[in-house]
Write a protein that holds these residues in place. Structure first.
Motif, short mmCIF file in Angstrom:
data_model
loop_
_atom_site.label_atom_id
_atom_site.label_comp_id
_atom_site.label_asym_id
_atom_site.label_seq_id
_atom_site.Cartn_x
_atom_site.Cartn_y
_atom_site.Cartn_z
N TRP A 82 0.79 -1.28 -0.05
CA TRP A 82 0.19 -0.07 0.00
C TRP A 82 0.92 1.35 -0.08
O TRP A 82 1.85 1.26 0.45
N ARG A 83 0.16 2.28 -0.57
CA ARG A 83 0.85 3.53 -0.60
C ARG A 83 -0.24 4.56 0.06
O ARG A 83 -1.27 4.80 -0.36
N MET A 84 0.21 5.23 1.12
CA MET A 84 -0.91 5.97 2.00
C MET A 84 -0.13 7.30 2.15
O MET A 84 0.83 7.48 2.25
N ASP A 85 -1.27 8.22 2.08
CA ASP A 85 -1.09 9.65 2.42
C ASP A 85 -2.39 10.44 2.54
O ASP A 85 -3.51 9.77 2.44
N ARG A 100 -6.17 8.62 2.63
CA ARG A 100 -6.11 7.51 1.47
C ARG A 100 -5.23 6.74 1.07
O ARG A 100 -4.15 7.10 1.68
N ALA A 101 -5.30 5.50 0.50
CA ALA A 101 -4.34 4.59 0.18
C ALA A 101 -4.69 4.00 -1.38
O ALA A 101 -5.73 3.63 -1.30
N VAL A 102 -3.71 3.59 -1.93
CA VAL A 102 -3.74 2.80 -2.97
C VAL A 102 -2.69 1.59 -2.95
O VAL A 102 -1.79 1.68 -2.44
N THR A 108 -7.49 1.75 -5.44
CA THR A 108 -7.92 2.34 -4.11
C THR A 108 -8.04 1.51 -3.24
O THR A 108 -8.87 0.34 -3.30
N ASN A 171 5.86 7.28 -3.16
CA ASN A 171 4.41 7.48 -2.63
C ASN A 171 3.72 8.48 -3.77
O ASN A 171 2.73 8.82 -3.95
N VAL A 174 0.34 7.34 -4.88
CA VAL A 174 -0.95 8.01 -4.30
C VAL A 174 -1.25 9.64 -4.49
O VAL A 174 -2.35 9.97 -4.47
N ASP A 177 -2.60 9.88 -7.66
CA ASP A 177 -4.21 9.61 -7.44
C ASP A 177 -5.34 10.74 -6.62
O ASP A 177 -6.21 10.72 -6.96
N HIS A 178 -4.52 11.59 -5.97
CA HIS A 178 -5.33 12.62 -5.09
C HIS A 178 -5.80 13.61 -6.28
O HIS A 178 -7.01 14.09 -5.74
#
Length: 234
Positions: A82-85, A100-102, A108, A171, A174, A177-178
């Motif tokens: 996972w990549r979380m931010d 969020r995390a992807v 997602t 990261n 993610v 993705d934001h």
């Protein structure tokens, strides 16, 4: 045309008196594209449908939680890396935080809207994400001390700890993705309450996941993104 909505949606519809097809179209457009409520009012007027922008907002607040609940069991499994931010969303002039995390492929994992950016919020996010998606092998975060503290608190209760990587470069997935979420949020012109913001963001995230083909196909058949959204009421 949808004739037999599921039980959850049926309960919501008892207080809504427009045709379901029209309501779903407006709500989908609202969370799928960078449009304001007044844009939607004008677009429906061009189609000879008279509806006030505040009514469209009420439809979204009523229908989106039911659609999100229907999506849950149909969400595809995500990877174990996972990549979380977190990203910033303004509510009544104050910054709030969307966690969020992807996964490695960009799908997602989960999301959570919180009033504060601290250890408690990060831990709450990870607990929710793990409950819904299983335990990851690796979580990549940036240099945030709060996110690290939240993950360490999760690991304190585990025999096999989750591997933690702190790398802004890794990261990027993610963070990119934001942008899809912020693009839809921008024309809304200011959220007025935390509750409504949480619901609308949930709808935007729902539509974003459907657009990334994270909804399980019906009998192996691939449907268009709009049809997948409308199928949630069945």
């Amino acid at each position: 045309m949808i004739k037999t909505p599921n039980t959850v949606v049926s309960k919501v519809l008892k207080r809504l008196h427009y045709p379901l097809d029209i309501m779903l179209t407006c709500v989908r457009w609202y969370v799928a594209y960078p449009l304001s409520l007044r844009h939607l009012e004008e677009m429906m007027s061009e189609r000879a449908v008279s509806v006030d922008h505040s009514t469209v907002h009420r439809w979204a607040i009523k229908l989106l939680p039911a659609l999100g609940k229907a999506f849950g069991p149909r969400k595809q499994e995500v990877g174990r890396s996972w990549r979380m931010d977190e990203t910033y969303i303004k509510v009544k002039g104050e910054w709030k935080y969307l966690y969020r995390a992807v996964d490695k492929a960009g799908d997602t994992v989960d999301f959570l809207f919180r009033a504060k950016r601290d250890k408690a919020a990060a831990r709450c996010y990870f607990e929710r994400a793990i409950a819904g998606n299983g335990v990851p092998e690796t979580v990549t975060i940036d240099k945030s001390g709060a996110n690290l503290a939240g993950l360490n608190a999760i690991n304190a209760d585990r025999e096999v700890p989750i591997k933690i990587r702190q790398s802004k470069y890794l990261n990027n997935v993610v963070e990119q993705d934001h942008r899809a979420i912020k693009c839809i949020v921008r024309p809304i012109l200011g959220f007025k309450s935390f509750r409504c913001t949480r619901i609308i963001l949930g709808g935007i995230e729902l539509m974003h996941m459907i657009a990334k083909w994270q909804m399980k196909s019906d009998g192996g058949r691939l449907h268009s993104v709009p049809k997948q959204f409308y199928d949630l009421v069945k």
